[in-house]
Design a protein around this motif. Structure first.
Motif, short mmCIF file in Angstrom:
data_model
loop_
_atom_site.label_atom_id
_atom_site.label_comp_id
_atom_site.label_asym_id
_atom_site.label_seq_id
_atom_site.Cartn_x
_atom_site.Cartn_y
_atom_site.Cartn_z
N ILE A 161 15.19 -19.94 37.24
CA ILE A 161 15.77 -19.34 38.45
C ILE A 161 15.76 -17.83 38.26
CG2 ILE A 161 17.64 -19.47 40.14
CD1 ILE A 161 18.79 -21.85 38.69
N LEU A 192 18.16 -25.79 46.09
CA LEU A 192 18.08 -25.48 44.65
C LEU A 192 18.55 -26.65 43.76
CD1 LEU A 192 17.42 -23.21 42.54
CD2 LEU A 192 19.81 -22.51 42.74
N VAL A 210 25.23 -19.24 39.93
CA VAL A 210 24.38 -20.10 40.75
C VAL A 210 24.24 -21.53 40.20
CG1 VAL A 210 22.96 -18.34 41.88
CG2 VAL A 210 22.32 -19.12 39.60
N ILE A 227 24.24 -11.74 33.13
CA ILE A 227 25.46 -11.07 32.62
C ILE A 227 26.00 -10.23 33.76
CG2 ILE A 227 26.55 -9.62 30.87
CD1 ILE A 227 24.05 -9.58 29.29
N THR A 262 18.04 -10.61 22.84
CA THR A 262 17.26 -9.52 23.45
C THR A 262 17.20 -8.33 22.48
OG1 THR A 262 17.84 -10.24 25.67
CG2 THR A 262 17.15 -7.95 25.45
#
Ligand code: NAP
Length: 277
Positions: A161, A192, A210, A227, A262
């Motif tokens: 998504i 969705l 979501v 985030i 990350t």
């Protein structure tokens, strides 16, 4: 039992290995980060990146500009960094002030110093099935996390998504390259939940809540990239952790999941770029 995908633990393991590698490098990698404007989250992220680099023995320089910076000033700085043989990696912290064309700025980074793999050269390589200099940090971190926990990708249905150049599109391509069957969803996707219910692996990179209860099948692997601060000012992810974690087989928390991965990938990429011929 649901397994929490611990990004901090894996980041620390990667850092330990990287530190040993950097200690042995006669010439240390040098990361230059450009920070334009006064986005508070960006300042925190950049500070964090600098601290991590220093901890690993990587040189790091942060070049800051006010939000009134011009496109030309940024382009000139990037040219200077491209030509500087002491700088081995360049990162432009996003988002940039609204009057700046981010594509023009990213395009100006030399591909062999493009530490987030976002230039047209590196993304072109990624999407044509060739090896870029480095893979984008967040997608790379997600795949490292899946691999660390031995989660199978081949043949499974991955639903992504979000379709940003930073996360959604490259992670979808990288999953496809690992032989997943990939479906991409975005703000115009209809029904969705009907799609997410078919996911074996769900990756959500939106920045809004979501993914909630009854949207996933049992034992789905859930990766939450989002985030943001919720209405109470608390750091939150896209996924309603409380309800979704009850039926997921693996789930990444926010904070402590994709975020640390990350940074780990950024440091891995910085070292990789310093040793390319
Ligand atoms: P972005 O460029 O804003 O993209 C968001 C995507 O979400 C867009 O593709 C948008 O669709 C889609 N979207 C918006 N509302 C939706 C909805 N109701 N249903 C389905 N899709 C929807 O964001 P990004 O840069 O990829 O970042 C996404 C989130 O991840 C943010 O919260 C960001 O802070 C976070 N992030 C975290 C890390 C980390 O290290 N943990 C790294 C990068 C980003 P359209 O394309 O149709 O507009």
């Amino acid at each position: 039992m649901t397994v929490i995908l611990d990004g901090k633990k894996l980041r620390d393991k990667i850092f330990e290995e990287l530190k040993a590698k950097v200690d042995e490098m006669p010439v240390k990698p040098s990361l230059a980060v450009i920070l334009a404007g006064d986005d508070p989250s960006s300042k925190i992220y950049v500070n964090n990146k600098k601290k991590c680099a220093e901890k690993l023995g990587i040189n790091s320089v942060v070049i800051t500009y006010p939000s009134t910076v011009t496109e030309n000033e940024l382009l000139e700085k990037i040219k200077e960094l491209n030509d500087d043989k002491h700088i081995t990696a360049i990162l432009v912290q996003l988002p940039l002030p609204v009057h700046i064309d981010k594509f023009k700025i990213i395009d100006a980074i030399a591909p062999e110093k493009d530490v987030d793999g976002l230039t047209p050269y590196n993304s072109g390589k990624l999407f044509s099935g060739e090896k870029p200099y480095v893979y984008p940090c967040t997608p790379k971190g997600i795949l490292l996390l899946l691999d660390e926990y031995g989660i199978e990708i081949e043949g499974r249905h991955a639903v992504v998504i979000g379709r940003s150049n930073l996360v959604g599109k490259p992670v979808a391509q990288m999953l496809l390259d690992r032989n997943a069957t990939v479906t991409m969803c975005h703000s115009k996707t209809k029904n969705l939940p009907d799609i997410t219910k078919t996911a074996d692996i769900l990756i959500s990179a939106v920045g809004k809540k979501v993914v909630g209860e009854n949207m996933l099948k049992n034992n789905c692997v859930v990766i939450d990239v989002g985030i943001f601060r919720d209405e109470n000012g608390k750091i939150s992810g896209d996924v309603d952790f409380e309800t979704v974690s009850k039926s997921a087989s693996y789930i990444s928390p926010v904070p402590g999941g994709v975020g640390p991965m990350t940074i780990a990938s950024l440091m891995l990429n910085t070292v990789e770029l310093a040793i390319i011929e």
